[in-house]
Scaffold this motif. Structure first.
Motif, PDB file in Angstrom:
ATOM      1  N   VAL A 134      88.245 -22.591  23.814  1.00 33.68           N
ATOM      2  CA  VAL A 134      88.927 -22.676  22.783  1.00 33.68           C
ATOM      3  C   VAL A 134      88.772 -22.495  21.382  1.00 33.68           C
ATOM      4  N   PRO A 135      89.610 -21.460  20.940  1.00 29.05           N
ATOM      5  CA  PRO A 135      89.661 -21.887  19.375  1.00 29.05           C
ATOM      6  C   PRO A 135      89.968 -22.808  18.977  1.00 29.05           C
ATOM      7  N   TYR A 136      88.553 -23.238  17.877  1.00 35.26           N
ATOM      8  CA  TYR A 136      88.859 -24.660  17.063  1.00 35.26           C
ATOM      9  C   TYR A 136      89.030 -24.763  16.191  1.00 35.26           C
ATOM     10  N   ARG A 137      89.875 -26.427  16.005  1.00 33.39           N
ATOM     11  CA  ARG A 137      90.838 -26.644  15.398  1.00 33.39           C
ATOM     12  C   ARG A 137      91.251 -27.928  14.367  1.00 33.39           C
ATOM     13  N   ASP A 138      91.165 -28.221  13.167  1.00 37.57           N
ATOM     14  CA  ASP A 138      91.284 -29.501  12.720  1.00 37.57           C
ATOM     15  C   ASP A 138      91.612 -30.457  13.758  1.00 37.57           C
ATOM     16  N   GLY A 139      90.767 -31.658  13.998  1.00 37.63           N
ATOM     17  CA  GLY A 139      90.956 -32.582  14.637  1.00 37.63           C
ATOM     18  C   GLY A 139      91.404 -32.825  16.409  1.00 37.63           C
ATOM     19  N   LEU A 140      90.532 -31.532  16.554  1.00 37.23           N
ATOM     20  CA  LEU A 140      90.276 -31.445  17.819  1.00 37.23           C
ATOM     21  C   LEU A 140      89.573 -31.871  18.710  1.00 37.23           C
ATOM     22  N   THR A 141      90.440 -32.668  20.230  1.00 32.15           N
ATOM     23  CA  THR A 141      89.279 -33.366  20.648  1.00 32.15           C
ATOM     24  C   THR A 141      88.955 -33.444  22.050  1.00 32.15           C
ATOM     25  N   ALA A 142      88.450 -34.719  22.951  1.00 31.76           N
ATOM     26  CA  ALA A 142      87.951 -33.868  24.320  1.00 31.76           C
ATOM     27  C   ALA A 142      88.922 -33.680  24.807  1.00 31.76           C
ATOM     28  N   LEU A 143      89.981 -35.025  24.270  1.00 38.42           N
ATOM     29  CA  LEU A 143      91.767 -34.437  25.492  1.00 38.42           C
ATOM     30  C   LEU A 143      92.116 -33.106  25.177  1.00 38.42           C
ATOM     31  N   ASP A 144      92.347 -32.804  23.536  1.00 36.56           N
ATOM     32  CA  ASP A 144      92.879 -31.483  23.772  1.00 36.56           C
ATOM     33  C   ASP A 144      92.390 -30.620  24.052  1.00 36.56           C
ATOM     34  N   VAL A 145      90.588 -30.141  25.050  1.00 35.26           N
ATOM     35  CA  VAL A 145      89.959 -29.495  24.983  1.00 35.26           C
ATOM     36  C   VAL A 145      90.534 -29.324  26.803  1.00 35.26           C
ATOM     37  N   LEU A 146      90.602 -30.692  27.314  1.00 40.90           N
ATOM     38  CA  LEU A 146      90.064 -30.448  28.611  1.00 40.90           C
ATOM     39  C   LEU A 146      91.826 -30.059  29.385  1.00 40.90           C
ATOM     40  N   ILE A 147      92.930 -30.757  28.172  1.00 34.23           N
ATOM     41  CA  ILE A 147      94.482 -30.327  28.604  1.00 34.23           C
ATOM     42  C   ILE A 147      94.713 -28.790  28.235  1.00 34.23           C
ATOM     43  N   GLN A 148      94.112 -28.087  27.883  1.00 28.61           N
ATOM     44  CA  GLN A 148      94.431 -26.915  27.817  1.00 28.61           C
ATOM     45  C   GLN A 148      93.964 -26.341  28.978  1.00 28.61           C
ATOM     46  N   ALA A 149      92.299 -27.804  29.636  1.00 30.33           N
ATOM     47  CA  ALA A 149      90.879 -26.201  30.775  1.00 30.33           C
ATOM     48  C   ALA A 149      91.475 -26.813  32.585  1.00 30.33           C
ATOM     49  N   GLY A 150      93.129 -27.448  32.225  1.00 26.86           N
ATOM     50  CA  GLY A 150      93.763 -28.178  33.432  1.00 26.86           C
ATOM     51  C   GLY A 150      93.014 -28.906  33.935  1.00 26.86           C
ATOM     52  N   GLY A 151      92.436 -30.288  33.200  1.00 29.48           N
ATOM     53  CA  GLY A 151      91.690 -31.680  33.793  1.00 29.48           C
ATOM     54  C   GLY A 151      89.838 -30.915  34.336  1.00 29.48           C
ATOM     55  N   LEU A 152      89.545 -32.501  35.336  1.00 28.00           N
ATOM     56  CA  LEU A 152      88.341 -32.175  36.130  1.00 28.00           C
ATOM     57  C   LEU A 152      89.350 -31.940  37.162  1.00 28.00           C
ATOM     58  N   THR A 153      88.144 -31.008  38.496  1.00 21.85           N
ATOM     59  CA  THR A 153      87.953 -30.804  39.740  1.00 21.85           C
ATOM     60  C   THR A 153      87.585 -31.948  40.432  1.00 21.85           C
ATOM     61  N   GLN A 154      88.156 -31.967  41.765  1.00 26.54           N
ATOM     62  CA  GLN A 154      87.834 -33.468  43.116  1.00 26.54           C
ATOM     63  C   GLN A 154      86.458 -33.445  42.573  1.00 26.54           C
ATOM     64  N   TYR A 155      85.636 -32.585  42.273  1.00 25.74           N
ATOM     65  CA  TYR A 155      83.659 -32.634  42.459  1.00 25.74           C
ATOM     66  C   TYR A 155      83.491 -33.304  41.203  1.00 25.74           C
ATOM     67  N   ALA A 156      83.965 -33.117  39.953  1.00 32.28           N
ATOM     68  CA  ALA A 156      83.624 -33.721  38.994  1.00 32.28           C
ATOM     69  C   ALA A 156      82.926 -35.005  38.781  1.00 32.28           C
TER      70      ALA A 156
END
Length: 206
Positions: A134-156
């Motif tokens: 994910v390209p970095y931008r100011d204020g980027l958080t783990a939640l922002d990245v997870l939203i873009q990555a579609g969340g977690l799998t059922q095995y996470a």
């Protein structure tokens, strides 16, 4: 909340950010160091798309994608290195190279689609629905990245996730509670990210 471990007596420091640091050596607090702080000037990386507009010369204007070697080719200019440079710097270099063909060339370079250089990306790997950079931008958080990555799998195993980060030339690891963040809405478990971070999501034990 970050938690830092050091060799010897156990020292626990409460730090903002929703992450726990886990390391067998002493590490710096989990804040953005001056060397890791993102600047306001975006630098171009391989895979970025640039719109190049040459004033009064539409035949020289075009949209190009930066090749893996960090170069672009445009009319009258071949193999121009652009990776690691800002759009304005690239515009001035194109103007200089076009000066032999176009009088008083005025060039504007606009970002159309961006990925950024590797050291300006945040990567999520493991049990994410869509592992990616994910390209970095100011204020980027783990939640922002997870939203873009579609969340977690059922095995996470979200609460065993960690952030791998380079600090002062050494790699350190910080624990982060992604299950608490995503399933329970515990915003205190969110964590700010810095350029170059790798979010690692392991698989659950069965």
């Amino acid at each position: 909340m970050f938690v830092r471990k050091v060799i010897g007596p156990l020292v626990i420091l409460a730090l903002a950010g929703g992450v726990q640091a886990c390391s067998t050596t002493a590490v710096a607090p989990a804040t953005v160091s001056p060397g890791a702080t993102a600047t306001n000037d975006y630098v171009v990386g391989a895979g970025d798309s640039l719109q190049i507009f040459v004033w009064r010369n539409p035949e020289l204007s075009m949209t190009v994608r930066v090749r893996p070697d960090g170069r672009i080719s445009v009319p009258l200019i071949e193999d121009l290195p652009v990776a690691g440079k800002t759009p304005s710097v690239i515009g001035r270099e194109i103007e200089h190279k076009l000066s032999s063909f176009v009088k008083d060339a005025v060039v504007t370079v606009i970002m159309v689609d961006f990925v950024g250089p590797l050291d300006r990306q945040v990567r999520v790997i493991g049990e994410a629905a869509k592992p990616q950079a994910v390209p970095y931008r100011d204020g980027l958080t783990a939640l922002d990245v997870l939203i873009q990555a579609g969340g977690l799998t059922q095995y996470a195993a979200g609460n065993r996730a960690s952030i791998a980060r380079i600090e002062n030339g050494k790699q350190v690891s910080y624990r982060i509670r992604l299950d608490d963040l995503l399933k329970d809405g515990d915003i205190s478990a969110n964590a700010p990210l810095v350029p170059g971070d790798v979010l690692i999501i392991p698989q659950s034990y069965f």
